[in-house]
Design a protein around this motif. Structure first.
Motif, PDB file in Angstrom:
ATOM      1  N   LEU A  16       0.824  -1.206   0.000  1.00  0.00           N
ATOM      2  CA  LEU A  16       0.000   0.000   0.000  1.00  0.00           C
ATOM      3  C   LEU A  16       0.859   1.258   0.000  1.00  0.00           C
ATOM      4  N   THR A  17       1.949   1.250   0.725  1.00  0.00           N
ATOM      5  CA  THR A  17       2.855   2.397   0.754  1.00  0.00           C
ATOM      6  C   THR A  17       3.465   2.652  -0.615  1.00  0.00           C
ATOM      7  N   VAL A  18       3.957   1.596  -1.259  1.00  0.00           N
ATOM      8  CA  VAL A  18       4.575   1.733  -2.577  1.00  0.00           C
ATOM      9  C   VAL A  18       3.546   2.195  -3.602  1.00  0.00           C
ATOM     10  N   ALA A  19       2.361   1.614  -3.579  1.00  0.00           N
ATOM     11  CA  ALA A  19       1.319   1.989  -4.545  1.00  0.00           C
ATOM     12  C   ALA A  19       0.877   3.441  -4.341  1.00  0.00           C
ATOM     13  N   SER A  20       0.711   3.859  -3.116  1.00  0.00           N
ATOM     14  CA  SER A  20       0.287   5.236  -2.840  1.00  0.00           C
ATOM     15  C   SER A  20       1.338   6.241  -3.284  1.00  0.00           C
ATOM     16  N   ALA A  21       2.581   5.947  -2.989  1.00  0.00           N
ATOM     17  CA  ALA A  21       3.660   6.846  -3.398  1.00  0.00           C
ATOM     18  C   ALA A  21       3.774   6.884  -4.922  1.00  0.00           C
ATOM     19  N   ALA A  22       3.593   5.741  -5.577  1.00  0.00           N
ATOM     20  CA  ALA A  22       3.679   5.694  -7.039  1.00  0.00           C
ATOM     21  C   ALA A  22       2.566   6.511  -7.687  1.00  0.00           C
ATOM     22  N   VAL A  23       1.363   6.448  -7.143  1.00  0.00           N
ATOM     23  CA  VAL A  23       0.257   7.249  -7.684  1.00  0.00           C
ATOM     24  C   VAL A  23       0.548   8.734  -7.510  1.00  0.00           C
ATOM     25  N   LEU A  24       1.046   9.121  -6.354  1.00  0.00           N
ATOM     26  CA  LEU A  24       1.366  10.527  -6.104  1.00  0.00           C
ATOM     27  C   LEU A  24       2.454  11.020  -7.050  1.00  0.00           C
ATOM     28  N   ILE A  25       3.533  10.270  -7.187  1.00  0.00           N
ATOM     29  CA  ILE A  25       4.639  10.669  -8.053  1.00  0.00           C
ATOM     30  C   ILE A  25       4.201  10.693  -9.512  1.00  0.00           C
ATOM     31  N   ALA A  26       3.419   9.703  -9.938  1.00  0.00           N
ATOM     32  CA  ALA A  26       2.950   9.662 -11.328  1.00  0.00           C
ATOM     33  C   ALA A  26       2.078  10.862 -11.646  1.00  0.00           C
ATOM     34  N   THR A  27       1.183  11.219 -10.749  1.00  0.00           N
ATOM     35  CA  THR A  27       0.314  12.380 -10.971  1.00  0.00           C
ATOM     36  C   THR A  27       1.132  13.654 -11.099  1.00  0.00           C
ATOM     37  N   GLN A  28       2.086  13.824 -10.221  1.00  0.00           N
ATOM     38  CA  GLN A  28       2.916  15.029 -10.270  1.00  0.00           C
ATOM     39  C   GLN A  28       3.798  15.062 -11.508  1.00  0.00           C
ATOM     40  N   ALA A  29       4.376  13.922 -11.873  1.00  0.00           N
ATOM     41  CA  ALA A  29       5.274  13.887 -13.030  1.00  0.00           C
ATOM     42  C   ALA A  29       4.522  14.169 -14.323  1.00  0.00           C
ATOM     43  N   ILE A  30       3.359  13.575 -14.495  1.00  0.00           N
ATOM     44  CA  ILE A  30       2.598  13.767 -15.734  1.00  0.00           C
ATOM     45  C   ILE A  30       2.034  15.181 -15.797  1.00  0.00           C
ATOM     46  N   ALA A  31       1.534  15.695 -14.683  1.00  0.00           N
ATOM     47  CA  ALA A  31       1.008  17.065 -14.673  1.00  0.00           C
ATOM     48  C   ALA A  31       2.111  18.080 -14.966  1.00  0.00           C
ATOM     49  N   THR A  32       3.282  17.867 -14.414  1.00  0.00           N
ATOM     50  CA  THR A  32       4.407  18.757 -14.680  1.00  0.00           C
ATOM     51  C   THR A  32       4.828  18.673 -16.138  1.00  0.00           C
ATOM     52  N   ALA A  33       4.819  17.483 -16.703  1.00  0.00           N
ATOM     53  CA  ALA A  33       5.204  17.305 -18.105  1.00  0.00           C
ATOM     54  C   ALA A  33       4.222  18.014 -19.040  1.00  0.00           C
ATOM     55  N   VAL A  34       2.942  17.872 -18.784  1.00  0.00           N
ATOM     56  CA  VAL A  34       1.934  18.533 -19.623  1.00  0.00           C
ATOM     57  C   VAL A  34       2.064  20.053 -19.500  1.00  0.00           C
ATOM     58  N   ALA A  35       2.253  20.539 -18.288  1.00  0.00           N
ATOM     59  CA  ALA A  35       2.400  21.979 -18.081  1.00  0.00           C
ATOM     60  C   ALA A  35       3.662  22.511 -18.762  1.00  0.00           C
ATOM     61  N   ALA A  36       4.738  21.742 -18.716  1.00  0.00           N
ATOM     62  CA  ALA A  36       5.977  22.175 -19.369  1.00  0.00           C
ATOM     63  C   ALA A  36       5.810  22.228 -20.881  1.00  0.00           C
ATOM     64  N   GLY A  37       5.128  21.246 -21.461  1.00  0.00           N
ATOM     65  CA  GLY A  37       4.867  21.264 -22.900  1.00  0.00           C
ATOM     66  C   GLY A  37       4.011  22.445 -23.305  1.00  0.00           C
ATOM     67  N   TRP A  38       2.979  22.729 -22.519  1.00  0.00           N
ATOM     68  CA  TRP A  38       2.094  23.858 -22.794  1.00  0.00           C
ATOM     69  C   TRP A  38       2.865  25.178 -22.713  1.00  0.00           C
ATOM     70  N   ALA A  39       3.685  25.322 -21.659  1.00  0.00           N
ATOM     71  CA  ALA A  39       4.423  26.568 -21.462  1.00  0.00           C
ATOM     72  C   ALA A  39       5.488  26.768 -22.541  1.00  0.00           C
ATOM     73  N   LEU A  40       6.207  25.733 -22.874  1.00  0.00           N
ATOM     74  CA  LEU A  40       7.253  25.857 -23.889  1.00  0.00           C
ATOM     75  C   LEU A  40       6.663  26.146 -25.269  1.00  0.00           C
ATOM     76  N   ALA A  41       5.557  25.500 -25.594  1.00  0.00           N
ATOM     77  CA  ALA A  41       4.906  25.764 -26.880  1.00  0.00           C
ATOM     78  C   ALA A  41       4.376  27.191 -26.936  1.00  0.00           C
ATOM     79  N   GLY A  42       3.844  27.683 -25.833  1.00  0.00           N
ATOM     80  CA  GLY A  42       3.373  29.061 -25.795  1.00  0.00           C
ATOM     81  C   GLY A  42       4.516  30.057 -25.903  1.00  0.00           C
TER      82      GLY A  42
END
Length: 81
Positions: A16-42
């Motif tokens: 449960l600890t590993v799965a919870s941490a993985a969900v948190l890190i995945a959400t942050q990594a993907i959201a940051t990646a999408v935001a970086a793509g949007w900002a760089l393209a703009g």
């Protein structure tokens, strides 16, 4: 009070600890990646297609980082006793 470990059983608390941490890190990594793509393209005035392309490209990097984190976390946290 913890019970003694039984050899060959799964430690669900660690899973449960590993799965919870993985969900948190995945959400942050993907959201940051999408935001970086949007900002760089703009910033570079790439238009809609360039924006979507960079967001997709950076999202793949974010997904890879999430899987790499999950692999490292599952190695570091013993799932079995």
């Amino acid at each position: 009070m913890t019970r003694p470990a039984v050899p060959g059983t799964v430690n669900w608390s660690n899973v449960l600890t590993v799965a919870s941490a993985a969900v948190l890190i995945a959400t942050q990594a993907i959201a940051t990646a999408v935001a970086a793509g949007w900002a760089l393209a703009g910033l570079l005035n790439l238009g809609d297609m360039g924006e979507y392309g960079l967001m997709a490209l950076f999202s793949l990097v974010g997904i890879y980082a999430s899987f790499a984190y999950l692999r490292m976390a599952s190695r570091a946290e013993p799932l079995r006793h």
